[in-house]
Design an enzyme around this catalytic site. Sequence first.
Site, PDB file in Angstrom:
ATOM      1  N   SER A 104      -8.428  -1.366   9.385  1.00 22.71           N
ATOM      2  CA  SER A 104      -8.490  -1.370   7.921  1.00 22.71           C
ATOM      3  C   SER A 104      -9.796  -2.037   7.503  1.00 22.71           C
ATOM      4  O   SER A 104      -9.910  -3.267   7.470  1.00 22.71           O
ATOM      5  CB  SER A 104      -7.281  -2.114   7.350  1.00 22.71           C
ATOM      6  OG  SER A 104      -7.251  -2.040   5.947  1.00 22.71           O
ATOM      7  N   HIS A 129      -9.244   3.172   8.232  1.00 26.17           N
ATOM      8  CA  HIS A 129      -8.274   3.083   7.142  1.00 26.17           C
ATOM      9  C   HIS A 129      -8.921   2.381   5.953  1.00 26.17           C
ATOM     10  O   HIS A 129      -9.520   1.310   6.106  1.00 26.17           O
ATOM     11  CB  HIS A 129      -7.043   2.296   7.608  1.00 26.17           C
ATOM     12  CG  HIS A 129      -5.904   2.324   6.654  1.00 26.17           C
ATOM     13  ND1 HIS A 129      -4.997   3.367   6.596  1.00 26.17           N
ATOM     14  CD2 HIS A 129      -5.514   1.440   5.713  1.00 26.17           C
ATOM     15  CE1 HIS A 129      -4.097   3.111   5.677  1.00 26.17           C
ATOM     16  NE2 HIS A 129      -4.394   1.942   5.109  1.00 26.17           N
ATOM     17  N   ASP A 161      -8.035   1.019   2.134  1.00 25.07           N
ATOM     18  CA  ASP A 161      -7.026   0.739   1.115  1.00 25.07           C
ATOM     19  C   ASP A 161      -7.660   0.704  -0.266  1.00 25.07           C
ATOM     20  O   ASP A 161      -8.593  -0.072  -0.516  1.00 25.07           O
ATOM     21  CB  ASP A 161      -6.350  -0.609   1.390  1.00 25.07           C
ATOM     22  CG  ASP A 161      -5.375  -0.536   2.549  1.00 25.07           C
ATOM     23  OD1 ASP A 161      -4.672   0.485   2.662  1.00 25.07           O
ATOM     24  OD2 ASP A 161      -5.314  -1.499   3.338  1.00 25.07           O
ATOM     25  N   MET A 166      -6.823  -0.101  -4.137  1.00 27.91           N
ATOM     26  CA  MET A 166      -5.850  -0.801  -4.981  1.00 27.91           C
ATOM     27  C   MET A 166      -6.370  -0.903  -6.411  1.00 27.91           C
ATOM     28  O   MET A 166      -7.561  -1.132  -6.621  1.00 27.91           O
ATOM     29  CB  MET A 166      -5.573  -2.197  -4.429  1.00 27.91           C
ATOM     30  CG  MET A 166      -5.208  -2.237  -2.962  1.00 27.91           C
ATOM     31  SD  MET A 166      -4.873  -3.925  -2.398  1.00 27.91           S
ATOM     32  CE  MET A 166      -4.973  -3.713  -0.621  1.00 27.91           C
ATOM     33  N   ASP A 179       1.591   0.300   8.597  1.00 27.21           N
ATOM     34  CA  ASP A 179       0.519  -0.556   8.083  1.00 27.21           C
ATOM     35  C   ASP A 179       1.089  -1.866   7.575  1.00 27.21           C
ATOM     36  O   ASP A 179       1.958  -1.877   6.710  1.00 27.21           O
ATOM     37  CB  ASP A 179      -0.203   0.181   6.946  1.00 27.21           C
ATOM     38  CG  ASP A 179      -1.353  -0.618   6.346  1.00 27.21           C
ATOM     39  OD1 ASP A 179      -1.705  -1.676   6.886  1.00 27.21           O
ATOM     40  OD2 ASP A 179      -1.897  -0.168   5.322  1.00 27.21           O
TER      41      ASP A 179
END
Length: 216
Positions: free
Chosen positions: A7, A32, A34, A36, A174
Site C-alpha cells: 500500500s 495498492h 488507497d 479517501m 487489506d
Amino acid sequence: MKKIAPSILSGNLLNLAAELELIKEAGADLIHIDIMDGIFVPNITAGWDIVSAIKSGTDIPLDVHLMIDKPERYIEEFVKSGADILTIHQEGCIHLHRAVEKIRELGASPGVAINPSTPISALDEILDYIDLVLIMSVNPGFSGQEFIYGSLFKIENMRKIIAKRELETLIEVDGGIKVLNIADVANSGANIIVSGSGIFKTDDYKKTIMEMKERI
C-alpha cells in the site's frame, strides 16, 4: 499464485519515485493505492492526479481502492489515470451494478470491498459481475491498525461461496497484515494480500516481501 500488494501511501511520500523502485526490486506484484475522501472514512489522501503520477513511474499494475462516498462520480477519472483494478465499496454506492459495469466498460477490472461490519451476504447479487472481492480486515481510514481476526472466517466463507458458484473471483484482504499473520490470511483463501505499514515500516522491503511470499 498469491500476490503481495504494498500500500504505497504508507511509504515515504517525499520520495515516492524511489519507493516505487524499491518495492519493484523487492518483488511487489501490485501497487495498492488507497483513495479517501474524509466523508466515507475519517481521513483524506490522494486523488487521480497521484494515481496518474504513480502510473507514469512504474510498470507494476495499479490496484486502486476508492474509500469514498458515491464513487460512481469519479470512476472514469480513476480508470483514465491508470487504475488496472478499481475497487469501490458496497456501503458507499447505491447503484452498485451500474458502477461495476462502468468500470469494466472503461477497461479496468472491477472490485467491490466490504467493511468489517458488513456481512459477505451483501455481495450475493453482485458477485457474478466482479473480478475481485476486497475484505477489509480493519476499519478503513488509517494505516497501522491491528488485524481483526474475525476477518479470517469471512475470507474462508467467501472462498467457499466462490467455489460453490464456480466463479474465478479473486479475494483480496487489506488491513493490519504483517509477516507474522500473513500465513493465516493466505491459508484462509486470500489471493491478493495488501500490506502498508507491514512493509513500509520495516528496514528492508525486499527481505520483508520475500519472507511474506515464503509464508504464503
